[in-house]
Enzyme design. Structure first.
Site, PDB file in Angstrom:
ATOM      1  CD  GLU A  64      -2.785  -1.422   2.361  1.00 26.26           C
ATOM      2  OE1 GLU A  64      -2.813  -0.530   3.222  1.00 26.26           O
ATOM      3  OE2 GLU A  64      -3.445  -2.471   2.461  1.00 26.26           O
ATOM      4  CG  ASN A  66      -0.584  -7.062  -1.311  1.00 28.94           C
ATOM      5  OD1 ASN A  66      -1.185  -7.697  -2.185  1.00 28.94           O
ATOM      6  ND2 ASN A  66      -1.049  -6.956  -0.079  1.00 28.94           N
ATOM      7  CG  HIS A  73      -9.894  -6.145   1.096  1.00 30.77           C
ATOM      8  ND1 HIS A  73     -10.096  -7.200   1.956  1.00 30.77           N
ATOM      9  CD2 HIS A  73      -8.572  -5.852   1.156  1.00 30.77           C
ATOM     10  CE1 HIS A  73      -8.948  -7.532   2.526  1.00 30.77           C
ATOM     11  NE2 HIS A  73      -8.003  -6.731   2.056  1.00 30.77           N
ATOM     12  CD  GLU A  89      -4.522  -8.053   1.848  1.00 27.68           C
ATOM     13  OE1 GLU A  89      -5.400  -7.365   2.404  1.00 27.68           O
ATOM     14  OE2 GLU A  89      -3.315  -7.756   1.879  1.00 27.68           O
ATOM     15  CG  ASP A 135     -12.566  -9.483   2.363  1.00 32.82           C
ATOM     16  OD1 ASP A 135     -12.472  -8.564   1.532  1.00 32.82           O
ATOM     17  OD2 ASP A 135     -12.033  -9.426   3.489  1.00 32.82           O
TER      18      ASP A 135
HETATM   19  O1  G3I Z   1      -3.556  -8.664  18.768  1.00 34.78           O
HETATM   20  C1  G3I Z   1      -3.850  -7.365  19.319  1.00 34.78           C
HETATM   21  C2  G3I Z   1      -4.121  -7.427  20.740  1.00 34.78           C
HETATM   22  O2  G3I Z   1      -2.943  -7.835  21.422  1.00 34.78           O
HETATM   23  C3  G3I Z   1      -4.588  -6.059  21.229  1.00 34.78           C
HETATM   24  O3  G3I Z   1      -4.860  -6.095  22.572  1.00 34.78           O
HETATM   25  C4  G3I Z   1      -5.828  -5.633  20.445  1.00 34.78           C
HETATM   26  C5  G3I Z   1      -6.337  -4.257  20.876  1.00 34.78           C
HETATM   27  O4  G3I Z   1      -6.533  -3.396  19.782  1.00 34.78           O
HETATM   28  O5  G3I Z   1      -5.500  -5.586  19.111  1.00 34.78           O
HETATM   29  C6  G3I Z   1      -5.025  -6.796  18.569  1.00 34.78           C
HETATM   30  O6  G3I Z   1      -4.521  -6.466  17.315  1.00 34.78           O
HETATM   31  C7  G3I Z   1      -5.441  -6.245  16.275  1.00 34.78           C
HETATM   32  C8  G3I Z   1      -5.037  -7.176  15.156  1.00 34.78           C
HETATM   33  O7  G3I Z   1      -5.814  -6.903  14.000  1.00 34.78           O
HETATM   34  C9  G3I Z   1      -5.203  -8.651  15.520  1.00 34.78           C
HETATM   35  O8  G3I Z   1      -6.537  -8.938  15.751  1.00 34.78           O
HETATM   36  C10 G3I Z   1      -5.341  -4.808  15.832  1.00 34.78           C
HETATM   37  O9  G3I Z   1      -5.856  -3.940  16.817  1.00 34.78           O
HETATM   38  C11 G3I Z   1      -6.096  -4.603  14.541  1.00 34.78           C
HETATM   39  O10 G3I Z   1      -5.852  -3.287  14.046  1.00 34.78           O
HETATM   40  C12 G3I Z   1      -5.631  -5.594  13.517  1.00 34.78           C
HETATM   41  O11 G3I Z   1      -6.362  -5.434  12.316  1.00 34.78           O
HETATM   42  C13 G3I Z   1      -5.754  -5.952  11.169  1.00 34.78           C
HETATM   43  C14 G3I Z   1      -5.612  -4.851  10.122  1.00 34.78           C
HETATM   44  O12 G3I Z   1      -5.039  -5.395   8.934  1.00 34.78           O
HETATM   45  C15 G3I Z   1      -4.725  -3.722  10.612  1.00 34.78           C
HETATM   46  O13 G3I Z   1      -4.781  -2.665   9.715  1.00 34.78           O
HETATM   47  C16 G3I Z   1      -6.634  -7.059  10.599  1.00 34.78           C
HETATM   48  O14 G3I Z   1      -6.667  -8.156  11.517  1.00 34.78           O
HETATM   49  C17 G3I Z   1      -6.079  -7.529   9.258  1.00 34.78           C
HETATM   50  O15 G3I Z   1      -6.984  -8.407   8.647  1.00 34.78           O
HETATM   51  C18 G3I Z   1      -5.887  -6.340   8.337  1.00 34.78           C
HETATM   52  O16 G3I Z   1      -5.323  -6.801   7.139  1.00 34.78           O
HETATM   53  C19 G3I Z   1      -5.098  -5.809   6.142  1.00 34.78           C
HETATM   54  C20 G3I Z   1      -3.894  -6.275   5.351  1.00 34.78           C
HETATM   55  O17 G3I Z   1      -2.806  -6.500   6.210  1.00 34.78           O
HETATM   56  C21 G3I Z   1      -3.529  -5.255   4.264  1.00 34.78           C
HETATM   57  N1  G3I Z   1      -4.668  -4.991   3.424  1.00 34.78           N
HETATM   58  C22 G3I Z   1      -5.901  -4.598   4.103  1.00 34.78           C
HETATM   59  C23 G3I Z   1      -6.279  -5.652   5.155  1.00 34.78           C
HETATM   60  C24 G3I Z   1      -7.579  -5.313   5.812  1.00 34.78           C
HETATM   61  O18 G3I Z   1      -7.485  -4.128   6.520  1.00 34.78           O
END
Ligand code: G3I
Length: 324
Positions: free
Chosen positions: A133, A174, A210, A239, A241
Site C-alpha cells: 500500500e 501489494n 477487498h 486478500e 473478500d
Molecule cells: O492482537 C492485538 C491485541 O494484542 C490487542 O490487545 C488488540 C487491541 O486493539 O489488538 C489486537 O490487534 C489487532 C489485530 O488486527 C489482531 O486482531 C489490531 O488492533 C487490529 O488493528 C488488527 O487489524 C488488522 C488490520 O489489517 C490492521 O490494519 C486485521 O486483523 C487484518 O486483517 C488487516 O489486514 C489488512 C492487510 O494487512 C492489508 N490490506 C488490508 C487488510 C484489511 O485491513
C-alpha cells in the site's frame, strides 16, 4: 462427485493456489478452524503475525512465535506460505511513535528488519509482499514514515534487501483498490515499470480484492492482470473478500456473492493469475467483523465458510469454477 472433494483437492488438481489468511491464536484454540485451514487451502498467509508491529516488541528485538506457528502449520500441511508484509505504514510497533530517528537510522533499521525476517524464513516462504500500500487512492505516492524520510527510493531498497537474502523467493508489491484498470492501478503500473527499468527485483503484483460494496468488474480485473503480465510481472489475488453496501444487500446475498466469487476466479484463471487468497477462513473471524466501518457502511458475510466453518454457496461456486 465434486462434493467428496475438498476445495484444496480441486485446486491441486487444477494446479491453482487457493488460500486463506491465518490467525495463529484461532489456530491454537479452535479445532474446526485448524481442520478447515489445513484441508481446504493450499496456500496460507499469516494475517498479522509477520507485520512489523507484532514482530518487533522493541527496536532491538524480534518475537517470531506467532509467525513461526503459521509457517510451521503451512509446512506441516504441505501448503505454501505467503509472507505479509515487510514494509507498511500501518501496524507499526507502538514504540515507533516516540522514536526520533534520522533518515539513516530508519534506513538501517528497515534493512536489518528485512534481512532478519526474510533470512529467517529463507526457503520456507514462497512469496513476500515486500511493500504494501505505498500508493494513495488518488495515485500519488502515499505519505508514510518510509516515504517522508527516505523518498520513493525506499521501495527499490526494500526489494533489493529482500533479494540479497533470498535469491529464489518471489517478491511482490501489494495494494488495495487497484484490482481493475483505474487511476490507482495505472499509478502502480507506472511505479513498477520505473522500478523494473532500474533492474529492481520485483516479481509480481498482489491485487488485494477487498470487494466491499463496489465490486471490481471481473473483465477489468482480467485486463489489469494481462497488462501486469505483459510488463513481466506475476499477478496474485491476495486478500479477497466480498461484502455489500449497507442497505443494498440483494434478496439472496449468498447467491450473489457466490456468483461474484466464481466470476472472479474464472476471469483470473483465464487471464493468467493462478493464486487467489481469501482474507480469512470463516466469516466469524473475518477482520471485517471488527472493522469500525462495518455495520455502518457494509454488510454481509465475506468469506467461503460461515461462522461454523460450513461451506457456503461461494465455496461451491469457486470449486465449480476450478473444475470447469
Ligand atoms: O492482537 C492485538 C491485541 O494484542 C490487542 O490487545 C488488540 C487491541 O486493539 O489488538 C489486537 O490487534 C489487532 C489485530 O488486527 C489482531 O486482531 C489490531 O488492533 C487490529 O488493528 C488488527 O487489524 C488488522 C488490520 O489489517 C490492521 O490494519 C486485521 O486483523 C487484518 O486483517 C488487516 O489486514 C489488512 C492487510 O494487512 C492489508 N490490506 C488490508 C487488510 C484489511 O485491513
Amino acid at each position: 462427485m465434486s462434493n467428496e472433494l475438498t476445495l484444496r483437492d480441486v485446486a491441486d488438481e487444477r494446479g491453482v493456489s487457493l488460500g486463506a489468511a491465518i490467525d495463529p491464536d484461532t489456530l491454537r484454540r479452535d479445532p474446526s478452524y485448524w481442520k478447515t485451514a489445513s484441508s481446504e487451502f493450499n496456500v496460507l498467509t499469516p494475517e498479522n503475525a509477520l507485520k512489523m508491529g507484532p514482530l518487533r516488541p522493541s527496536r532491538y528485538a524480534y518475537d517470531f512465535r506467532d509467525a513461526d506457528a503459521v509457517v510451521e502449520f503451512g509446512e506441516n500441511h504441505d501448503a505454501t506460505v505467503r509472507g505479509h508484509t515487510l514494509v507498511w505504514h500501518n501496524q507499526k510497533p507502538d514504540w515507533f511513535q516516540a522514536w526520533e530517528y534520522t533518515p539513516d537510522q530508519l534506513r538501517a533499521f528497515l534493512r536489518d528488519h528485512i534481512h532478519t525476517v526474510v533470512g529467517r524464513y529463507h526457503g520456507r516462504i514462497d512469496a513476500w509482499d515486500v511493500v504494501n500500500e505505498a500508493v494513495a487512492d488518488d495515485g500519488s505516492m502515499r505519505k508514510t514514515v518510509w516515504y517522508d524520510a527516505l523518498g520513493e527510493e525506499y521501495l527499490a531498497d526494500a526489494f533489493r534487501w529482500a533479494r540479497e537474502v533470498d535469491p529464489n523467493v518471489d517478491l511482490y508489491y501489494n495494494d488495495y483498490g487497484a484490482d481493475e484498470v483505474n487511476e490507482k492501478s495505472d499509478a502502480i503500473y507506472d511505479l513498477l515499470e520505473r522500478l523494473l527499468e532500474r533492474d529492481v527485483p520485483v516479481d509480481g503484483v498482489g491485487l488485494q480484492l477487498h470487494a466491499l460494496g463496489d465490486w471490481p468488474d471481473p473483465d477489468s480485473i482480467a485486463e489489469n492482470v494481462r497488462r501486469f503480465n505483459d510488463l513481466g510481472l506475476e499477478v496474485q489475488i491476495t486478500e479477497m473478500d466480498v461484502a455489500f453496501h449497507q442497505g443494498e444487500e440483494p434478496e439472496d446475498p449468498l447467491e450473489a456473492q457466490a456468483e461474484y466469487y466464481s466470476e472472479v476466479v474464472e476471469a483470473c484463471l483465464e487471464a493468467g493469475c493462478e493464486t487467489i487468497v481469501t482474507w480469512g477462513v470463516g466469516d466469524g473471524t473475518s477482520w471485517l467483523r471488527g472493522f469500525k466501518d462495518f455495520g455502518e457502511r457494509y454488510t454481509g458475510d465475506p468469506l467461503l465458510f460461515d461462522d461454523r466453518y460450513e461451506p457456503k454457496p461461494a465455496y461451491h461456486a469457486v470449486k465449480d469454477a476450478l473444475q470447469d
